[in-house]
Write an enzyme that holds these catalytic residues in place. Sequence first.
Site, PDB file in Angstrom:
ATOM      1  N   CYS A   1       5.140  -6.388   1.706  1.00  0.00           N
ATOM      2  CA  CYS A   1       5.581  -4.993   1.757  1.00  0.00           C
ATOM      3  C   CYS A   1       4.855  -4.213   2.861  1.00  0.00           C
ATOM      4  O   CYS A   1       5.134  -4.421   4.028  1.00  0.00           O
ATOM      5  CB  CYS A   1       5.457  -4.345   0.381  1.00  0.00           C
ATOM      6  SG  CYS A   1       6.539  -2.911   0.227  1.00  0.00           S
ATOM      7  N   TYR A   2       3.876  -3.355   2.502  1.00  0.00           N
ATOM      8  CA  TYR A   2       3.147  -2.647   3.573  1.00  0.00           C
ATOM      9  C   TYR A   2       2.595  -3.661   4.575  1.00  0.00           C
ATOM     10  O   TYR A   2       2.627  -3.430   5.788  1.00  0.00           O
ATOM     11  CB  TYR A   2       1.998  -1.818   2.993  1.00  0.00           C
ATOM     12  CG  TYR A   2       1.275  -0.993   4.041  1.00  0.00           C
ATOM     13  CD1 TYR A   2       1.632   0.327   4.273  1.00  0.00           C
ATOM     14  CD2 TYR A   2       0.255  -1.549   4.823  1.00  0.00           C
ATOM     15  CE1 TYR A   2       0.987   1.093   5.247  1.00  0.00           C
ATOM     16  CE2 TYR A   2      -0.390  -0.795   5.794  1.00  0.00           C
ATOM     17  CZ  TYR A   2      -0.025   0.519   5.996  1.00  0.00           C
ATOM     18  OH  TYR A   2      -0.661   1.251   6.974  1.00  0.00           O
TER      19      TYR A   2
ATOM     20  N   GLY B   1       0.825  -1.201   0.000  1.00  0.00           N
ATOM     21  CA  GLY B   1       0.000   0.000   0.000  1.00  0.00           C
ATOM     22  C   GLY B   1       0.857   1.248   0.000  1.00  0.00           C
ATOM     23  O   GLY B   1       2.029   1.188   0.341  1.00  0.00           O
TER      24      GLY B   1
ATOM     25  N   LYS C   1     -12.295 -11.809 -16.508  1.00  0.00           N
ATOM     26  CA  LYS C   1     -12.769 -11.962 -17.888  1.00  0.00           C
ATOM     27  C   LYS C   1     -12.358 -13.310 -18.509  1.00  0.00           C
ATOM     28  O   LYS C   1     -13.160 -13.963 -19.169  1.00  0.00           O
ATOM     29  CB  LYS C   1     -12.205 -10.821 -18.747  1.00  0.00           C
ATOM     30  CG  LYS C   1     -12.795 -10.746 -20.140  1.00  0.00           C
ATOM     31  CD  LYS C   1     -14.118 -10.048 -20.127  1.00  0.00           C
ATOM     32  CE  LYS C   1     -14.730  -9.909 -21.499  1.00  0.00           C
ATOM     33  NZ  LYS C   1     -15.978  -9.131 -21.440  1.00  0.00           N
TER      34      LYS C   1
ATOM     35  N   ASP D   1     -20.333 -11.428 -21.739  1.00  0.00           N
ATOM     36  CA  ASP D   1     -20.737 -11.457 -20.330  1.00  0.00           C
ATOM     37  C   ASP D   1     -22.234 -11.731 -20.161  1.00  0.00           C
ATOM     38  O   ASP D   1     -22.627 -12.610 -19.399  1.00  0.00           O
ATOM     39  CB  ASP D   1     -20.378 -10.134 -19.629  1.00  0.00           C
ATOM     40  CG  ASP D   1     -18.897  -9.811 -19.754  1.00  0.00           C
ATOM     41  OD1 ASP D   1     -18.114 -10.734 -20.040  1.00  0.00           O
ATOM     42  OD2 ASP D   1     -18.527  -8.635 -19.582  1.00  0.00           O
TER      43      ASP D   1
ATOM     44  N   GLU E   1       3.601 -11.032  -6.428  1.00  0.00           N
ATOM     45  CA  GLU E   1       2.471 -11.079  -7.359  1.00  0.00           C
ATOM     46  C   GLU E   1       2.791 -10.514  -8.734  1.00  0.00           C
ATOM     47  O   GLU E   1       2.065 -10.747  -9.685  1.00  0.00           O
ATOM     48  CB  GLU E   1       1.262 -10.350  -6.754  1.00  0.00           C
ATOM     49  CG  GLU E   1       1.394  -8.833  -6.583  1.00  0.00           C
ATOM     50  CD  GLU E   1       2.075  -8.394  -5.294  1.00  0.00           C
ATOM     51  OE1 GLU E   1       2.840  -9.194  -4.714  1.00  0.00           O
ATOM     52  OE2 GLU E   1       1.859  -7.244  -4.869  1.00  0.00           O
TER      53      GLU E   1
ATOM     54  N   HIS F   1       7.399  -7.940  -3.850  1.00  0.00           N
ATOM     55  CA  HIS F   1       6.065  -8.215  -4.393  1.00  0.00           C
ATOM     56  C   HIS F   1       6.062  -9.512  -5.218  1.00  0.00           C
ATOM     57  O   HIS F   1       6.432  -9.492  -6.393  1.00  0.00           O
ATOM     58  CB  HIS F   1       5.608  -7.053  -5.278  1.00  0.00           C
ATOM     59  CG  HIS F   1       5.270  -5.832  -4.485  1.00  0.00           C
ATOM     60  ND1 HIS F   1       4.028  -5.626  -3.938  1.00  0.00           N
ATOM     61  CD2 HIS F   1       6.023  -4.774  -4.110  1.00  0.00           C
ATOM     62  CE1 HIS F   1       4.012  -4.488  -3.275  1.00  0.00           C
ATOM     63  NE2 HIS F   1       5.221  -3.944  -3.360  1.00  0.00           N
TER      64      HIS F   1
HETATM   65  N1  GLN Z   1       4.414   2.674   1.536  1.00  0.00           N
HETATM   66  C1  GLN Z   1       5.300   1.656   2.040  1.00  0.00           C
HETATM   67  C2  GLN Z   1       6.748   1.938   1.658  1.00  0.00           C
HETATM   68  O1  GLN Z   1       7.014   2.873   0.945  1.00  0.00           O
HETATM   69  C3  GLN Z   1       4.882   0.305   1.476  1.00  0.00           C
HETATM   70  C4  GLN Z   1       5.108   0.204  -0.017  1.00  0.00           C
HETATM   71  C5  GLN Z   1       4.452  -1.019  -0.613  1.00  0.00           C
HETATM   72  O2  GLN Z   1       3.670  -1.707   0.018  1.00  0.00           O
HETATM   73  N2  GLN Z   1       4.737  -1.283  -1.888  1.00  0.00           N
HETATM   74  O3  GLN Z   1       7.624   1.249   2.095  1.00  0.00           O
END
Ligand code: GLN
Length: 525
Positions: free
Chosen positions: A89-90, A62, A381, A235, A178, A176
């Site tokens: 991450c966040y 985030g 989709k 759809d 993902e 990340h």
């Molecule tokens: N905002 C947080 C940071 O800058 C987390 C970033 C993120 O989740 N990609 O470290």
Amino acid sequence: MAAGEQVSNIFDTILVLDFGSQYSHLITRRLREFNIYAEMLPCTQKISELGWTPKGVILSGGPYSVYAEDAPHVDHAIFDLNVPILGICYGMQELAWINGKQVGRGDKREYGPATLKVIDNSNPLFKGMNDSTVWMSHGDKLHGLPTGYKTIAVSDNSPYCGIVHETKAIYGIQFHPEVTHSTQGKTLLKNFAVELCHTKQNWTMENFIDTEINRIRNLVGPTAEVIGAVSGGVDSTVASKLMTEAIGDRFHAILVDNGVLRLNEAANVKKTLVEGLGINLDVVDASEEFLTKLKGVTDPEKKRKIIGNTFIHVFEREAEKIKPKDGKEIQFLLQGTLYPDVIESISFKGPSQTIKTHHNVGGLLENMKLKLIEPLRELFKDEVRHLGELLGIPHDLVWRHPFPGPGIAIRVLGEVTKEQVEIARKADNIYIEEIKKAGLYNQISQAFACLLPVKSVGVMGDQRTYDQVIALRAIETTDFMTADWFPFEHSFLKKVASRIVNEVDGVARVTYDITSKPPATVEWE
Ligand code: GLN
């Protein structure tokens, strides 16, 4: 929807809590590629109000800093679920913040590739993985280990690149997994769901059909009737076929011919849906009504509004006619909402959340006192297309390009008249026919012809002509947010231009649109 009827109660489900990262939905996407069902909800979700129990919880990335005053925080009840948790991450920073607050600004931002060095190879999270490239996107970092955690992976810039709780299955990773740039990220997500959460990999469209048909039957009950609009697109056709499988002729489909559909569209849809798929469909020819209302209107927004409102009006009138036929009440309105629309409306965008309601549907629900039924709301989709193939919907329809609600009205620039629509329609039909003949249809995301409100001088059979201009558009895109124009061979464009000028009365010139999105949009109006 009663709790017992949710898909997340039927399939083992991973809960993804979204803290607003631009990648959050990809977590869900990746898991589903392994036939694992995952659902995304905003990070503010109260666990007591969930109505189902996840097999595991993932906290997304985030844009906030966990230590900021207005930063979003997770409901601590996730720890009482006693299921594995993975913070990305966040999400990892949030876990650290809860357990000792060892989070602060890093010396430098880290954006891009890094090398993951796994310290504990025996950890199930890293099963089948080795040191690999991972994608970083953060400015904050852990300044120390959260209380009760140990390190299981590092990178050059992140000494706490992977952490795990000493006694519980609570994991944090700085990168990340993902995004596809993390070369083994998919494996990590699968490991989390399968090795740690023991999620069954039974999210297949075959299973979905069975459970969804049961779910629809329970929801609608033995007597209620359902109504829905079809457009000829994938759809609404898939949703209608699913309803027909579930409740037969108690589902009533309506195709409103608004006079701005594609060439022969109403007749073709009728043939495919009624004869081919056994759907209980009424085609309503309201083309005169729409075209009368569009008379003299040139503003694109006004055209859209008129078409939207007239549609509601016609649809309600037709629904009234269906009622007395069987004496039963219509109680539900079918809507082909897909998961990206759901994500769009629930994704966490900070303190104020925006909820998008579809213009037409909102109006119909209110006026007709109907409940909404959305059998595709859990699907992406490509899942809908797969479902369509399994339900026996013709291949061409399943892979059809999208078509805008206001139809050819926004592809006839300027005033929409019957004659103008006819020209645009015929040109479009030739163009699409040639694209299909050249085997290019599936490489292109969307293609269409536009009729421009200008006249141009030409010469045909030694005679001066003064006729209109057709602009051809074809784009390639993965998400329709950005798009590039399709690089046709010159010979292809030459052939299409010559056919259109020769076969469509009223066209003197053909051009090809070579603008990307942005700055242009896909449609001209
Ligand atoms: N905002 C947080 C940071 O800058 C987390 C970033 C993120 O989740 N990609 O470290």
